[in-house]
Design a protein around this motif. Structure first.
Motif, mmCIF file in Angstrom:
data_model
loop_
_atom_site.group_PDB
_atom_site.id
_atom_site.type_symbol
_atom_site.label_atom_id
_atom_site.label_comp_id
_atom_site.label_asym_id
_atom_site.label_seq_id
_atom_site.Cartn_x
_atom_site.Cartn_y
_atom_site.Cartn_z
ATOM 1 N N ASP A 199 77.481 40.114 40.925
ATOM 2 C CA ASP A 199 77.489 41.555 40.664
ATOM 3 C C ASP A 199 78.389 42.221 41.705
ATOM 4 O O ASP A 199 78.550 41.710 42.801
ATOM 5 N N GLU A 200 78.957 43.371 41.329
ATOM 6 C CA GLU A 200 79.839 44.074 42.265
ATOM 7 C C GLU A 200 79.157 45.359 42.718
ATOM 8 O O GLU A 200 78.454 45.986 41.938
ATOM 9 N N PHE A 201 79.387 45.743 43.996
ATOM 10 C CA PHE A 201 78.861 47.046 44.422
ATOM 11 C C PHE A 201 79.925 47.848 45.154
ATOM 12 O O PHE A 201 80.914 47.309 45.667
ATOM 13 N N HIS A 202 79.719 49.144 45.171
ATOM 14 C CA HIS A 202 80.655 50.078 45.801
ATOM 15 C C HIS A 202 79.832 51.131 46.551
ATOM 16 O O HIS A 202 78.916 51.714 45.989
ATOM 17 N N VAL A 203 80.138 51.307 47.825
ATOM 18 C CA VAL A 203 79.416 52.277 48.654
ATOM 19 C C VAL A 203 80.413 53.341 49.119
ATOM 20 O O VAL A 203 81.497 53.006 49.608
ATOM 21 N N THR A 204 80.061 54.616 48.944
ATOM 22 C CA THR A 204 80.881 55.701 49.501
ATOM 23 C C THR A 204 80.049 56.428 50.559
ATOM 24 O O THR A 204 78.933 56.873 50.272
ATOM 25 N N ILE A 205 80.586 56.486 51.758
ATOM 26 C CA ILE A 205 79.895 57.166 52.862
ATOM 27 C C ILE A 205 80.665 58.443 53.171
ATOM 28 O O ILE A 205 81.859 58.395 53.488
ATOM 29 N N ARG A 206 79.978 59.573 53.029
ATOM 30 C CA ARG A 206 80.608 60.862 53.327
ATOM 31 C C ARG A 206 79.989 61.447 54.584
ATOM 32 O O ARG A 206 78.782 61.667 54.664
ATOM 33 N N GLY A 207 80.834 61.683 55.587
ATOM 34 C CA GLY A 207 80.363 62.322 56.810
ATOM 35 C C GLY A 207 81.045 63.661 56.963
ATOM 36 O O GLY A 207 81.261 64.363 55.975
ATOM 37 N N VAL A 208 81.418 63.976 58.191
ATOM 38 C CA VAL A 208 82.208 65.185 58.453
ATOM 39 C C VAL A 208 83.352 64.746 59.353
ATOM 40 O O VAL A 208 83.130 64.160 60.422
ATOM 41 N N GLY A 209 84.571 64.994 58.908
ATOM 42 C CA GLY A 209 85.735 64.565 59.677
ATOM 43 C C GLY A 209 85.959 65.444 60.893
ATOM 44 O O GLY A 209 85.363 66.519 61.022
ATOM 45 N N GLY A 210 86.830 64.975 61.776
ATOM 46 C CA GLY A 210 87.126 65.788 62.951
ATOM 47 C C GLY A 210 88.026 65.064 63.929
ATOM 48 O O GLY A 210 88.596 64.009 63.624
ATOM 49 N N HIS A 211 88.132 65.658 65.131
ATOM 50 C CA HIS A 211 88.967 65.067 66.177
ATOM 51 C C HIS A 211 88.209 63.921 66.836
ATOM 52 O O HIS A 211 87.026 64.054 67.124
ATOM 53 N N ALA A 212 88.940 62.824 67.087
ATOM 54 C CA ALA A 212 88.297 61.662 67.683
ATOM 55 C C ALA A 212 87.704 61.971 69.050
ATOM 56 O O ALA A 212 86.768 61.292 69.505
ATOM 57 N N ALA A 213 88.244 63.001 69.702
ATOM 58 C CA ALA A 213 87.756 63.376 71.032
ATOM 59 C C ALA A 213 86.475 64.209 70.961
ATOM 60 O O ALA A 213 85.847 64.465 71.990
ATOM 61 N N CYS A 214 86.110 64.687 69.776
ATOM 62 C CA CYS A 214 84.930 65.556 69.620
ATOM 63 C C CYS A 214 83.936 64.975 68.614
ATOM 64 O O CYS A 214 83.665 65.613 67.572
ATOM 65 N N ILE A 259 67.350 42.460 45.883
ATOM 66 C CA ILE A 259 68.524 42.797 46.704
ATOM 67 C C ILE A 259 68.973 44.228 46.415
ATOM 68 O O ILE A 259 69.231 45.013 47.335
ATOM 69 N N GLU A 260 69.029 44.577 45.132
ATOM 70 C CA GLU A 260 69.477 45.926 44.759
ATOM 71 C C GLU A 260 68.550 46.988 45.343
ATOM 72 O O GLU A 260 68.998 48.006 45.861
ATOM 73 N N LYS A 261 67.245 46.720 45.255
ATOM 74 C CA LYS A 261 66.262 47.683 45.775
ATOM 75 C C LYS A 261 66.462 47.877 47.287
ATOM 76 O O LYS A 261 66.489 49.004 47.786
ATOM 77 N N ARG A 262 66.637 46.769 48.016
ATOM 78 C CA ARG A 262 66.813 46.858 49.460
ATOM 79 C C ARG A 262 68.108 47.600 49.808
ATOM 80 O O ARG A 262 68.154 48.382 50.757
ATOM 81 N N MET A 263 69.170 47.365 49.022
ATOM 82 C CA MET A 263 70.436 48.057 49.313
ATOM 83 C C MET A 263 70.279 49.560 49.139
ATOM 84 O O MET A 263 70.760 50.338 49.957
ATOM 85 N N HIS A 264 69.589 49.966 48.071
ATOM 86 C CA HIS A 264 69.366 51.398 47.847
ATOM 87 C C HIS A 264 68.526 51.987 48.985
ATOM 88 O O HIS A 264 68.809 53.077 49.479
ATOM 89 N N ILE A 296 76.136 49.821 41.611
ATOM 90 C CA ILE A 296 76.156 48.372 41.417
ATOM 91 C C ILE A 296 76.557 48.093 39.966
ATOM 92 O O ILE A 296 75.945 48.627 39.036
ATOM 93 N N ASN A 297 77.614 47.318 39.795
ATOM 94 C CA ASN A 297 78.059 46.952 38.435
ATOM 95 C C ASN A 297 77.634 45.527 38.142
ATOM 96 O O ASN A 297 77.947 44.609 38.904
ATOM 97 N N LYS A 298 76.965 45.373 37.016
ATOM 98 C CA LYS A 298 76.509 44.045 36.605
ATOM 99 C C LYS A 298 77.703 43.170 36.249
ATOM 100 O O LYS A 298 78.571 43.566 35.482
ATOM 101 N N GLY A 299 77.742 41.986 36.819
ATOM 102 C CA GLY A 299 78.847 41.065 36.540
ATOM 103 C C GLY A 299 78.478 40.068 35.460
ATOM 104 O O GLY A 299 77.815 40.406 34.481
ATOM 105 N N TYR A 300 78.902 38.839 35.656
ATOM 106 C CA TYR A 300 78.659 37.793 34.673
ATOM 107 C C TYR A 300 77.283 37.181 34.889
ATOM 108 O O TYR A 300 76.794 37.138 36.013
ATOM 109 N N PRO A 301 76.652 36.659 33.840
ATOM 110 C CA PRO A 301 75.412 35.908 34.059
ATOM 111 C C PRO A 301 75.715 34.617 34.833
ATOM 112 O O PRO A 301 76.880 34.219 34.941
ATOM 113 N N ALA A 302 74.687 33.966 35.345
ATOM 114 C CA ALA A 302 74.876 32.684 36.036
ATOM 115 C C ALA A 302 75.308 31.621 35.025
ATOM 116 O O ALA A 302 74.936 31.675 33.854
ATOM 117 N N VAL A 303 76.126 30.672 35.485
ATOM 118 C CA VAL A 303 76.518 29.540 34.637
ATOM 119 C C VAL A 303 75.401 28.498 34.711
ATOM 120 O O VAL A 303 75.152 27.917 35.765
#
Ligand SMILES: [Zn+2]
Ligand SMILES: [Zn+2]
Length: 398
Positions: free
Chosen positions: A188-203, A272-277, A295-302
């Protein structure tokens, strides 16, 4: 004449054909030139060729012995978005920047074309029909195997068995390996987007730094398999891509992670999915950030059919010396969309050694230097022909 002798005249051509396909790789679902080439070769053999999807095709070989028997052989034809590297391939390097056959699907295609030539010449030994499936889009969701099965085209035939193979760089040329039951994991594939607040590296106190939050997520994800999954179950959580930031002195606003989850049981996947959430929600709250997880469902197991897998091992033993035939002790965590066919038809997937010690064929799948030793065809072609013919794997005299 035996099956190896049937194949010998076509081995050189298969290797040349593989090198040709290697020069002109095409990404998943864009395999138009590849499909045209395959179709041309198959029609030259006088075979009926069908195109149930935009790319990829299926050839039908009619045996001379009347029977209801239908056996299918499958090869995948797509390449990967990888910039090719490697000195050993200079003669047939990819001509397309950023696209390369680094999973050996060029060799799978060339091998099945060789099998088509051999079978077309020996229809007197074939009972019923053999379907040769040249499938697109193995590397990219939703999977060419799924799309093909969804057309219902294959289901028109009473396919008794389906076989597919993959090159194996970790096995020396001449080796054949598979196992009944669990063979390859569900990816399965997953994608996480983390949004913070940008700024100066010194602050940093005026920003919410998604880089630090990503580090927390990555570390916490690593505890899922070690702390939350039953130790007797197999599972993997891997982050394969991180993207964020533009300069050393800027705290970015946003950061993204991409990764994969591998396992065999749906209960483990759910866990696993529950723990990730939970981890994403908890870290978001702790750092006052926004984290979204998809989380995008991929292929079933072979999961190999017991009888079909045993048949692969038996045919291989009949064709080659039995020390080259290895029953795998445990499954592997790579995924394969061959599993879609197995939802409808009993089938077995197996690995054919493509590695050689003194060449770059030792590099693993999806490595930019990945290469296939030409000796691969000497094993792969006779074994596929033998499975198509059926029986014990020995044809006797012609
Ligand atoms: Zn691959
Ligand atoms: Zn592959």
């Amino acid at each position: 004449m035996n099956i190896q002798q049937w194949c010998t005249p076509y081995l050189k051509q298969a290797n040349e054909e593989r090198e040709y396909l290697h020069r002109f790789p095409e990404l998943s679902y864009q395999e138009f030139e590849t499909t045209n080439y395959i179709e041309q070769q198959l029609t030259q053999l006088g075979l009926v060729v069908e195109r149930p999807l935009d790319t990829g095709c299926i050839a039908i070989i009619e045996g001379d012995i009347a029977s209801d028997r239908v056996v299918a052989l499958r090869a995948d034809i797509d390449a990967l978005p990888i910039q090719e590297e490697g000195e050993a391939k200079t003669d047939f390097f990819s001509t397309r920047p950023g696209i390369a056959h680094c999973c050996g699907h060029d060799a799978h295609t060339a091998n099945l074309l060789g099998v088509a030539r051999v079978l077309a010449k020996h229809t007197s030994h074939i009972s019923g029909k053999v379907l040769l499936i040249f499938q697109p889009g193995e590397e990219t969701l939703p999977g060419g195997g799924r799309l093909l099965c969804e057309t219902g085209w294959l289901q028109k035939y009473p396919i008794q068995q389906i076989f597919g193979l993959h090159t194996s760089p970790s096995h020396k040329v001449g080796t054949i390996t598979t196992r009944p039951g669990e063979l390859m994991a569900a990816p399965d594939e997953f994608h996480v987007t983390i949004r913070g607040v940008g700024g100066h590296a010194a602050c940093p106190h005026e920003a919410i730094d998604p880089v630090v939050i990503a580090a927390e997520c990555i570390s916490a994800f690593q505890t899922i398999v070690s702390r939350s999954v039953d130790p007797t179950e197999s599972a993997v959580v891997t982050i394969g891509r991180i993207e964020g930031g533009t300069a050393h002195n800027i705290i970015p606003e946003k950061l993204q992670l991409w990764g994969t989850i591998r396992s065999f049981s749906s209960a483990t996947v759910k866990r696993i999915e529950k723990r990730m959430h939970q981890i994403c929600a908890g870290i978001a709250q702790a750092y006052d950030a926004e984290i979204s997880l998809t989380i995008n469902k991929g292929y079933p197991a072979v999961i190999n059919d017991e009888r079909a897998a045993k048949q692969v091992l038996n045919h291989a033993k009949n064709l080659f010396t039995s020390d080259k035939v290895v029953e795998m002790e445990r499954p592997i965590m790579a995924g394969e969309d061959f599993s879609f066919y197995q939802q409808f038809f009993p089938g077995a997937f197996f690995f054919v050694g493509s590695g050689a010690q003194k060449s770059d064929s030792k590099y693993v799948w999806h490595h930019p230097k990945y290469n296939v030793d030409p000796g691969f065809f000497e094993t792969a072609m006779p074994l596929m022909v033998s499975l198509a013919i059926g029986g014990s794997g020995e044809t006797g005299k012609e």
